[in-house]
Design a protein around this motif. Sequence first.
Motif, PDB file in Angstrom:
ATOM      1  N   VAL A  85      -4.573  -6.509 -22.583  1.00  0.00           N
ATOM      2  CA  VAL A  85      -5.596  -6.403 -23.616  1.00  0.00           C
ATOM      3  C   VAL A  85      -5.702  -4.961 -24.100  1.00  0.00           C
ATOM      4  N   ARG A  86      -5.352  -4.001 -23.229  1.00  0.00           N
ATOM      5  CA  ARG A  86      -5.378  -2.588 -23.633  1.00  0.00           C
ATOM      6  C   ARG A  86      -4.283  -2.307 -24.661  1.00  0.00           C
ATOM      7  N   TYR A  87      -3.159  -2.994 -24.548  1.00  0.00           N
ATOM      8  CA  TYR A  87      -2.100  -2.819 -25.539  1.00  0.00           C
ATOM      9  C   TYR A  87      -2.522  -3.384 -26.892  1.00  0.00           C
ATOM     10  N   VAL A  88      -3.245  -4.502 -26.847  1.00  0.00           N
ATOM     11  CA  VAL A  88      -3.754  -5.078 -28.092  1.00  0.00           C
ATOM     12  C   VAL A  88      -4.705  -4.091 -28.762  1.00  0.00           C
ATOM     13  N   GLN A  89      -5.573  -3.474 -27.960  1.00  0.00           N
ATOM     14  CA  GLN A  89      -6.496  -2.485 -28.494  1.00  0.00           C
ATOM     15  C   GLN A  89      -5.743  -1.243 -28.985  1.00  0.00           C
ATOM     16  N   LEU A  90      -4.701  -0.858 -28.250  1.00  0.00           N
ATOM     17  CA  LEU A  90      -3.911   0.299 -28.638  1.00  0.00           C
ATOM     18  C   LEU A  90      -3.213   0.047 -29.973  1.00  0.00           C
ATOM     19  N   ALA A  91      -2.706  -1.166 -30.153  1.00  0.00           N
ATOM     20  CA  ALA A  91      -2.050  -1.522 -31.414  1.00  0.00           C
ATOM     21  C   ALA A  91      -3.034  -1.516 -32.576  1.00  0.00           C
ATOM     22  N   ALA A  92      -4.327  -1.729 -32.260  1.00  0.00           N
ATOM     23  CA  ALA A  92      -5.358  -1.707 -33.294  1.00  0.00           C
ATOM     24  C   ALA A  92      -5.900  -0.292 -33.530  1.00  0.00           C
ATOM     25  N   GLY A  93      -5.272   0.697 -32.890  1.00  0.00           N
ATOM     26  CA  GLY A  93      -5.672   2.083 -33.089  1.00  0.00           C
ATOM     27  C   GLY A  93      -6.733   2.582 -32.130  1.00  0.00           C
ATOM     28  N   GLN A  94      -6.992   1.818 -31.051  1.00  0.00           N
ATOM     29  CA  GLN A  94      -8.009   2.216 -30.076  1.00  0.00           C
ATOM     30  C   GLN A  94      -7.309   2.627 -28.771  1.00  0.00           C
ATOM     31  N   ALA A  95      -7.037   3.907 -28.619  1.00  0.00           N
ATOM     32  CA  ALA A  95      -6.344   4.406 -27.429  1.00  0.00           C
ATOM     33  C   ALA A  95      -7.302   4.699 -26.282  1.00  0.00           C
ATOM     34  N   ARG A  96      -8.571   4.947 -26.591  1.00  0.00           N
ATOM     35  CA  ARG A  96      -9.519   5.369 -25.558  1.00  0.00           C
ATOM     36  C   ARG A  96      -9.687   4.335 -24.437  1.00  0.00           C
ATOM     37  N   PRO A  97      -9.796   3.023 -24.733  1.00  0.00           N
ATOM     38  CA  PRO A  97      -9.967   2.064 -23.628  1.00  0.00           C
ATOM     39  C   PRO A  97      -8.849   2.124 -22.599  1.00  0.00           C
ATOM     40  N   LEU A  98      -7.607   2.321 -23.037  1.00  0.00           N
ATOM     41  CA  LEU A  98      -6.491   2.412 -22.099  1.00  0.00           C
ATOM     42  C   LEU A  98      -6.577   3.683 -21.269  1.00  0.00           C
ATOM     43  N   LEU A  99      -6.891   4.808 -21.930  1.00  0.00           N
ATOM     44  CA  LEU A  99      -6.927   6.086 -21.238  1.00  0.00           C
ATOM     45  C   LEU A  99      -8.092   6.189 -20.268  1.00  0.00           C
ATOM     46  N   ARG A 100      -9.183   5.456 -20.545  1.00  0.00           N
ATOM     47  CA  ARG A 100     -10.376   5.552 -19.706  1.00  0.00           C
ATOM     48  C   ARG A 100     -10.501   4.397 -18.715  1.00  0.00           C
ATOM     49  N   ASP A 101      -9.539   3.500 -18.700  1.00  0.00           N
ATOM     50  CA  ASP A 101      -9.608   2.342 -17.814  1.00  0.00           C
ATOM     51  C   ASP A 101      -9.446   2.793 -16.366  1.00  0.00           C
ATOM     52  N   THR A 102     -10.449   2.514 -15.542  1.00  0.00           N
ATOM     53  CA  THR A 102     -10.395   2.941 -14.141  1.00  0.00           C
ATOM     54  C   THR A 102      -9.320   2.197 -13.361  1.00  0.00           C
ATOM     55  N   GLN A 103      -9.013   0.953 -13.772  1.00  0.00           N
ATOM     56  CA  GLN A 103      -7.924   0.229 -13.120  1.00  0.00           C
ATOM     57  C   GLN A 103      -6.610   0.973 -13.292  1.00  0.00           C
ATOM     58  N   VAL A 104      -6.322   1.378 -14.523  1.00  0.00           N
ATOM     59  CA  VAL A 104      -5.073   2.068 -14.827  1.00  0.00           C
ATOM     60  C   VAL A 104      -4.985   3.374 -14.045  1.00  0.00           C
TER      61      VAL A 104
END
Length: 482
Positions: free
Chosen positions: A252-271
């Motif tokens: 789901v983070r890649y989907v958000q990244l493709a939509a121009g939202q990089a912050r959720p991936l970078l701030r994800d505590t799981q990652v």
Amino acid sequence: MIDLRPVGYVNGLLLSVLGLTMLGPMLADLGARNGHWPVFLESAVLTLLTGILMALSCHNGVKPKLTLRQTFLLTSTVWIALPAFGALPFILGATDSGLTDAVFEAMSGITTTGATVLTGLEELPRGLLLWRGILQWLGGIGIIVVAMVFLPELKVGGMQVFRSEAFETMGKILPRAAEIASGISVIYVGLTLACILAYITTGMEPFDAVVHAMTTISTGGFATTDASFGAYGAGAHYVGTVFMFLSALPFVRYVQLAAGQARPLLRDTQVRDFFLTIMVCVVLISLSLANYTHGFTEIAFRESLFNVVSIMSGTGYASADYMTWGPFPVAMFFFIGLIGGCAGSTACSVKIFRYQILFASIAAQIRKIHQPHGVFTPRYDGRPVPPDVLSSVMSFFVVFIVSIGITSVLLSLTGLDFITSVSGAATALANIGPGLGPIIGPAGNFQPLPEVSKWILIIGMFIGRLELLVVLVVVTREFWRS
């Protein structure tokens, strides 16, 4: 009574898709002129006819909203129907596989476990090698959809903490499942194509690159040679490491990244914690291997990195026989396999987020002991963990540990030694692939096991892929009461 028509309809559609994918291996065998293509034609016809007839007979009962019991049944039956028909090419093909071995290979493929009973892979028809890759590739995207759509609705193992990220739509599961699947499929296919090209640049043959890309992105681990990644050089190892890591992150983070939202991936505590855990394990095993082999080299680092990422993501590739690295790395590989990747990825096992919630709960309890009158709430990703999520996670840990114990005992009753029984139970329930020891370790496979042992492991792979509790709920008497 439960209306089974929606369940049958979806199963029929998925079987039809499975039948169509069998045409790919058929064309591969036609191109190779090995005379094996009729196997896939027969399998495709049987699977397509069954799927179409099932869908047609159940289409009048389809509704956009499934009941809770229908959702449980659908999630479970899909992972029974697909391996059952996915086993047909192995039964009809040139593997001399009986029913047990064929179902084992198909279940291992569709659950992306990666344990195999086949030997002499280099001599198998290309169609069968491609089919093994397709099974894992389909299973990989299937488990992402299950993790993002169904498990949060079923509140299994704490997955309800991701309900908002799964785009909750008031129980309208089937339409939303199609929407999420279409969005994630673009990312999934894109990663697969990128992985194919990257493998080819390392010198891998195009056919091998296609199959390995499918089993890398699905974190499945089926290879085209008995030596797994030991047959390839450093370039393929590094490419495999990168794409196994990427596939173990939340899609789901890649989907958000493709939509121009990089912050959720970078701030994800799981990652973050997944990456840190891998780095710590790689350093420890690299140092141990350097000490064991009298020197730190690039090979020691590369093999540690590749195999740590492979086992922790649940892919199950092996670039070397790490059973010869000494007791510390062997113990480490056993335990990191029980960690797993991120929720909403193709990775398997317990998952990072459950350990985060577990440690947050332990920390809250310790503070409570120090300050009995204080109020301390476990937090995940900056948010308080609701009691039902905490209870679900704790239940999952208990069931997971008990299941490994019971499965280990059952395997030992079939005559297997202690190491094979325990590691076999763990690798099946965590969907990792190779176990430990000379029989099912990275240099062996599951072919020598008794048939009873294989059926125990088949059941273990099935319930492990569905987060244990889904299957346990379905087999209770209360579930079937009106």
